[in-house]
Design an enzyme around this catalytic site. Structure first.
Site, PDB file in Angstrom:
ATOM      1  N   SER A   1       0.812  -1.227   0.000  1.00  6.97           N
ATOM      2  CA  SER A   1       0.000   0.000   0.000  1.00  6.97           C
ATOM      3  C   SER A   1       0.840   1.270   0.000  1.00  6.97           C
ATOM      4  O   SER A   1       0.305   2.360   0.179  1.00  6.97           O
ATOM      5  CB  SER A   1      -0.936   0.002   1.215  1.00  6.97           C
ATOM      6  OG  SER A   1      -1.836  -1.077   1.170  1.00  6.97           O
TER       7      SER A   1
ATOM      8  N   TRP B   1       7.354   3.987   1.148  1.00  7.34           N
ATOM      9  CA  TRP B   1       7.297   5.408   0.785  1.00  7.34           C
ATOM     10  C   TRP B   1       6.939   6.237   2.013  1.00  7.34           C
ATOM     11  O   TRP B   1       7.560   7.269   2.298  1.00  7.34           O
ATOM     12  CB  TRP B   1       6.273   5.593  -0.332  1.00  7.34           C
ATOM     13  CG  TRP B   1       6.229   6.970  -0.917  1.00  7.34           C
ATOM     14  CD1 TRP B   1       7.183   7.951  -0.831  1.00  7.34           C
ATOM     15  CD2 TRP B   1       5.171   7.527  -1.700  1.00  7.34           C
ATOM     16  NE1 TRP B   1       6.780   9.078  -1.505  1.00  7.34           N
ATOM     17  CE2 TRP B   1       5.555   8.840  -2.051  1.00  7.34           C
ATOM     18  CE3 TRP B   1       3.935   7.041  -2.144  1.00  7.34           C
ATOM     19  CZ2 TRP B   1       4.735   9.676  -2.811  1.00  7.34           C
ATOM     20  CZ3 TRP B   1       3.132   7.864  -2.913  1.00  7.34           C
ATOM     21  CH2 TRP B   1       3.530   9.168  -3.242  1.00  7.34           C
TER      22      TRP B   1
ATOM     23  N   HIS C   1       1.932  -4.497   9.635  1.00  4.68           N
ATOM     24  CA  HIS C   1       0.825  -4.846   8.739  1.00  4.68           C
ATOM     25  C   HIS C   1      -0.306  -5.532   9.517  1.00  4.68           C
ATOM     26  O   HIS C   1      -1.285  -5.974   8.905  1.00  4.68           O
ATOM     27  CB  HIS C   1       1.291  -5.839   7.662  1.00  4.68           C
ATOM     28  CG  HIS C   1       2.150  -5.257   6.585  1.00  4.68           C
ATOM     29  ND1 HIS C   1       1.951  -4.010   6.047  1.00  4.68           N
ATOM     30  CD2 HIS C   1       3.210  -5.799   5.906  1.00  4.68           C
ATOM     31  CE1 HIS C   1       2.855  -3.804   5.092  1.00  4.68           C
ATOM     32  NE2 HIS C   1       3.628  -4.865   4.998  1.00  4.68           N
TER      33      HIS C   1
ATOM     34  N   TYR D   1      -2.970   6.494  -0.610  1.00  2.00           N
ATOM     35  CA  TYR D   1      -1.863   6.426  -1.564  1.00  2.00           C
ATOM     36  C   TYR D   1      -2.134   7.308  -2.778  1.00  2.00           C
ATOM     37  O   TYR D   1      -1.244   8.009  -3.266  1.00  2.00           O
ATOM     38  CB  TYR D   1      -1.678   4.962  -1.985  1.00  2.00           C
ATOM     39  CG  TYR D   1      -0.527   4.710  -2.925  1.00  2.00           C
ATOM     40  CD1 TYR D   1       0.745   4.448  -2.429  1.00  2.00           C
ATOM     41  CD2 TYR D   1      -0.711   4.697  -4.314  1.00  2.00           C
ATOM     42  CE1 TYR D   1       1.807   4.194  -3.287  1.00  2.00           C
ATOM     43  CE2 TYR D   1       0.345   4.448  -5.178  1.00  2.00           C
ATOM     44  CZ  TYR D   1       1.597   4.198  -4.660  1.00  2.00           C
ATOM     45  OH  TYR D   1       2.647   3.953  -5.511  1.00  2.00           O
TER      46      TYR D   1
ATOM     47  N   SER E   1      11.083  10.879  -3.342  1.00  2.00           N
ATOM     48  CA  SER E   1      10.535  10.617  -4.678  1.00  2.00           C
ATOM     49  C   SER E   1      10.800   9.163  -5.068  1.00  2.00           C
ATOM     50  O   SER E   1      11.716   8.512  -4.549  1.00  2.00           O
ATOM     51  CB  SER E   1      11.174  11.546  -5.710  1.00  2.00           C
ATOM     52  OG  SER E   1      12.529  11.182  -5.936  1.00  2.00           O
TER      53      SER E   1
ATOM     54  N   GLN F   1      12.063   7.915  -7.742  1.00  2.00           N
ATOM     55  CA  GLN F   1      13.392   7.727  -8.331  1.00  2.00           C
ATOM     56  C   GLN F   1      14.483   7.744  -7.266  1.00  2.00           C
ATOM     57  O   GLN F   1      15.399   6.912  -7.281  1.00  2.00           O
ATOM     58  CB  GLN F   1      13.668   8.807  -9.388  1.00  2.00           C
ATOM     59  CG  GLN F   1      14.841   8.497 -10.305  1.00  2.00           C
ATOM     60  CD  GLN F   1      14.698   7.157 -11.029  1.00  2.00           C
ATOM     61  OE1 GLN F   1      13.615   6.799 -11.484  1.00  2.00           O
ATOM     62  NE2 GLN F   1      15.786   6.394 -11.105  1.00  2.00           N
TER      63      GLN F   1
END
Length: 285
Positions: free
Chosen positions: A45, A49, A99, A184, A219, A221
């Site tokens: 999910s 990030w 989780h 998200y 980000s 990348q």
């Protein structure tokens, strides 16, 4: 694929890194402190990030920490043996990730003031992302086709159980002021706005330049190139085609994989299972 699971309290847990005994200890013995910060998600999910963003907020955008310490050490997994050990011995405020569904989580949390950030993603993308993730590892024996995985997902017979029950359980906490719900899809659409929202929730005041640094180093990348965040440090004998933890990082990829019949079947299950939530609550609706 079911041979790679251990069932505990009605939930299939991944054998490779979660032990039933640890989950029992998390539930019954682990003491959540008021100053703790907990990142909660259903698998695939956007967990990593969010970990990256939270870590960068804590350092006001300075990337030294995220570029020198693996993310599972910065925010240990509560239900893993190593993570549990680290967290139980750590003094002061702790950052942790889990989780676990609500009924398996630490009982002490519910009487604490600890803050939780709960990240939700369109379950269709969760399904597709999960399938391709496991397909690229040696962690699962005899992974079935996407079609069979689709059926298993709708039944909740995948790691950590039903997405629908996970969401229902944790969203029962959404009115509490120590519980922040993020999506998200909103993060993808407006990452900076999401970072500001997290800062407000945590009581962190970052200047414009610091916010830009958080945005830059979290980000897709930047994370893909950061060996402390892309799981390239995982032992090679655990993986086959490379652990594709960060495959695409997009929204709507499910449309490239679902058949018309699967789309209709998923929509029906979603409507049946998510009854009771206000219309328009989820950004992908």
């Amino acid at each position: 694929m079911m041979s790679d699971y251990s069932w505990f309290e009605g939930i299939p847990l991944p054998d490779m890194w979660v032990q039933k005994e640890i989950v029992e200890d998390v539930h019954n013995k682990f003491v959540v402190k008021d100053e703790d910060l907990i990142i909660l998600t259903y698998p695939k999910s956007g967990t990593n990030w969010l970990i990256e963003i939270v870590c960068l907020i804590q350092t006001k955008g300075d990337p030294k920490w995220i570029q020198s310490v693996p993310n599972w050490e910065r925010s240990p997994w509560l239900e893993s043996k190593s993570g549990y050990s680290v967290l139980t011995s750590k003094e002061g405020p702790r950052l942790m990730t889990s989780h676990l569904p609500i009924h398996l989580f630490s009982k002490s949390f519910f009487s604490s003031k600890a803050k939780v950030i709960y990240l939700i993603r369109n379950p269709r993308d969760v399904l597709v992302s999960g399938y391709f993730f496991w397909a690229n590892t040696n962690l699962v024996k005899n992974l079935e086709s996407l079609g069979i995985y689709f059926e298993q997902f709708l039944k909740g017979n995948v790691r950590y159980g039903s997405w629908f029950e996970h969401i229902h359980g944790w969203l029962s906490m959404r009115e509490r002021n120590n519980f922040l719900v993020l999506y998200y899809e909103d993060m993808k659409k407006d990452a900076k706005g999401t970072i500001k929202k997290i800062c407000d929730f945590l009581g962190k005041n970052l200047g414009p330049d610091e916010l830009d640094l958080v945005l830059k180093y979290s980000s897709f990348q930047a994370m893909k190139e950061n060996n402390m965040s892309n799981y390239s440090l995982i032992k090679e004998d655990q993986i086959t085609n490379g652990l594709k933890l960060m495959r695409k990082g997009t929204t709507g990829d499910w449309k490239n994989h679902f058949t018309v019949a699967q789309t209709e079947a998923f929509d029906k299950v979603f409507q049946d299972k998510m009854v009771g939530f206000p219309p328009g609550m989820f950004p992908w609706e």
